[in-house]
Design a protein around this motif. Sequence first.
Motif, PDB file in Angstrom:
ATOM      1  N   ASN A 158      -7.908   0.945   0.736  1.00  0.00           N
ATOM      2  CA  ASN A 158      -9.010   1.916   1.950  1.00  0.00           C
ATOM      3  C   ASN A 158      -9.857   1.237   2.328  1.00  0.00           C
ATOM      4  OD1 ASN A 158      -6.584   3.725   1.000  1.00  0.00           O
ATOM      5  ND2 ASN A 158      -8.223   4.366  -0.586  1.00  0.00           N
ATOM      6  N   ASP A 168     -12.878   0.540   0.789  1.00  0.00           N
ATOM      7  CA  ASP A 168     -14.463   1.143  -0.082  1.00  0.00           C
ATOM      8  C   ASP A 168     -14.178  -0.045  -0.763  1.00  0.00           C
ATOM      9  OD1 ASP A 168     -13.919   3.388   1.616  1.00  0.00           O
ATOM     10  OD2 ASP A 168     -12.273   4.185   0.597  1.00  0.00           O
ATOM     11  N   ASP A 207      -2.068   5.207  -4.550  1.00  0.00           N
ATOM     12  CA  ASP A 207      -3.694   4.904  -3.943  1.00  0.00           C
ATOM     13  C   ASP A 207      -4.349   3.896  -4.174  1.00  0.00           C
ATOM     14  OD1 ASP A 207      -3.550   5.385  -6.740  1.00  0.00           O
ATOM     15  OD2 ASP A 207      -4.113   7.304  -6.607  1.00  0.00           O
ATOM     16  N   ALA A 208      -5.760   4.404  -4.435  1.00  0.00           N
ATOM     17  CA  ALA A 208      -6.336   3.097  -4.682  1.00  0.00           C
ATOM     18  C   ALA A 208      -6.460   2.813  -6.214  1.00  0.00           C
ATOM     19  CB  ALA A 208      -8.420   3.377  -3.828  1.00  0.00           C
ATOM     20  N   LYS A 220       0.721  -1.351  -0.159  1.00  0.00           N
ATOM     21  CA  LYS A 220       0.462   0.251  -0.236  1.00  0.00           C
ATOM     22  C   LYS A 220       0.806   1.103  -0.206  1.00  0.00           C
ATOM     23  CE  LYS A 220      -2.903  -2.519   3.028  1.00  0.00           C
ATOM     24  NZ  LYS A 220      -3.868  -2.707   3.879  1.00  0.00           N
ATOM     25  N   ASP A 235     -11.664  -2.767  -1.230  1.00  0.00           N
ATOM     26  CA  ASP A 235      -9.796  -2.217  -1.414  1.00  0.00           C
ATOM     27  C   ASP A 235      -9.107  -1.809  -0.636  1.00  0.00           C
ATOM     28  OD1 ASP A 235     -10.663   0.333  -0.903  1.00  0.00           O
ATOM     29  OD2 ASP A 235     -10.706   1.019  -2.503  1.00  0.00           O
ATOM     30  N   GLN A 244     -17.715   5.828  -0.699  1.00  0.00           N
ATOM     31  CA  GLN A 244     -16.365   6.662  -1.597  1.00  0.00           C
ATOM     32  C   GLN A 244     -15.704   5.508  -1.974  1.00  0.00           C
ATOM     33  OE1 GLN A 244     -15.289   9.625  -0.379  1.00  0.00           O
ATOM     34  NE2 GLN A 244     -16.896   9.999   0.270  1.00  0.00           N
ATOM     35  N   GLY A 245     -14.610   5.652  -2.413  1.00  0.00           N
ATOM     36  CA  GLY A 245     -13.693   3.822  -2.937  1.00  0.00           C
ATOM     37  C   GLY A 245     -13.687   4.353  -4.265  1.00  0.00           C
TER      38      GLY A 245
END
Length: 619
Positions: A198, A200, A97-98, A93, A196, A135-136
């Motif tokens: 994060n 989300d 970012d996602a 990670k 994911d 979100q996500g």
Amino acid sequence: MLRLFVRLVRRPLLPAVRLWRRNIQLRVVAATLLISLSVVLALGFVVIAQVSKGLLDAKEEAAQSQAAGGFAVAQEKANTPATVDGPDATDNKVGRDASTWMNSLVKQLASGGQTAFEVVALGAGTGEQPQPGAQGVRGARASGNVDPTASVPLSLRRAVNHATGTFKTFSEIRYTSGADQKEPEPALVVGKRLTDINGDPYDLYYLFPLTQEEESLNLVKSTIATAGLFVVVLLSGIAWLVVRQVVSPVRMAAGIAERLSAGRLQERMKVTGEDDIARLGEAFNKMAQNLQNKIQQLEELSRMQRRFVSDVSHELRTPLTTVRMAADVIHDARVDFDPVTARSAELLAGQLDRFESLLADLLEISRFDAGAAALEAEPIDLREVVGRVIDGAEPLAEHKGTRIRVLGDSQPVIAEADSRRVERVLRNLVVNAVEHGEGRDVVVRLASAGGAVAVAVRDYGVGLKPGEATRVFNRFWRADPARARTTGGTGLGLSIAVEDARLHGGWLQAWGEPGGGSQFRLTLPRTADEPLRGSPIPLEPEDSRANRARAAADAAAASDSAAERQTADAGDRSPIPPRSPVAGAMSVPADPTALPGNGARVVARPAEQAQQEDRADGR
């Protein structure tokens, strides 16, 4: 228009329909073809369904196993903590970012498929209204130029978005536009909601193409179709060969039977083998041989009978001439004899007349039997023939107290016929009607319609019993064997008459009822060699008991309905006083002597008027 259309459609189909009706081999082969085709189609559908189900079940099992492993790897990568920092930390990670992580995940998961499947990642709610506060990852990622939104059905996306677990469905893989754009192909889509890096949610889908399964299924279909076609053709050929072995002898027997019926009695079937068909052929040949022997015996017997009748008739001419000359001498000198001898001379002359008539009739019958009767047809007016016949029968009619009436002679009745033979037929019918008419009227009716003319002779005497209408034309047949022949008949008149009618191509028919008289109808074609389709005069007269009963029933029904209508009208209208009866009025009975069918209605008349008319007619 509809009838014309049906006729136009049926006309080109008539040869095929005629061939279908007449060819049993064609019907059997066609039935075998249809039945075998139905069996092959049913078997093909069953096999294809089983193969398709097996392929899809195996594909689903393998796809679910593969997708479950991929979902586990993706979730494991999302849950793995960051331990390495640097440019080689592709699975962690740190520093990503996602969106970048999602692209790397899709590429990594698709790399293990080697065209066995494609991977699509969609953000949560993609294709639907985004949930508030969601979100996500946004957007869609896919491997192998797959159009993610077009390849994943909306129904599957909704199921994945609104529930947990793994979902699957069948769809098509659609590719994005480009130079090497592929055609859409069927696929099995398996999807699940994951989280994911994060935490989300997002949706991950595996798309497994069904190209190999489709090719396998197409191969099975083509194999079954080829094998089925071969089986159908083979069964049809076998049916044709088998039916040919059975139908060919039957056709041979039918052809020989037709030739036998045409008079070629020496025809026989060719017999080979010892099976059932051979036994049938042997039996058929034996039957044909026996039939030929019987026909030859009958022909010989008939020939001997005709020769006997002809020889006897001719041989009796000479002694009959001698006896006639002697009888004439005795008859002329009877005034010099005593009463008993004079009466014997008269009886001798009368019986010789009958004997000569019998010989003449026997010679005529022998000509018909030998097929030597010739027809001299020419256009004649049957009214003139009927007139000559009635003039000749008038003395007998006056002696019997009978009146001969003629109907339908207002217009010419022309036909091509032999005047001598027609006159002989009608003379026989009229004389018989007068002799058996019990002194009542004899009605002669003429009519013509279409291609036929007819003359009917109606009497009201003793009539005919049931079954006698067909036997009355037999030779020497008499309804009452004890009845004397007062007019010197020989018993061959009606037999000769029916032969004369057949020689013209016409009909001579009889009808009668016990105590109600009889009617004989002669029907002839208007022109020679024209087939008859009907007669302008009905065989059963209109004044028969059955017709009178029907007419009375109809009249009663009509009077009842008229009375009901009168009652209904009287109930609907205002009351009107009935008329007073006229003084001296009498009931009006129906005239029982009126003959229906003569162009005039049967009208009731007062009794006094009827009596006056009867006295005027001399009844």
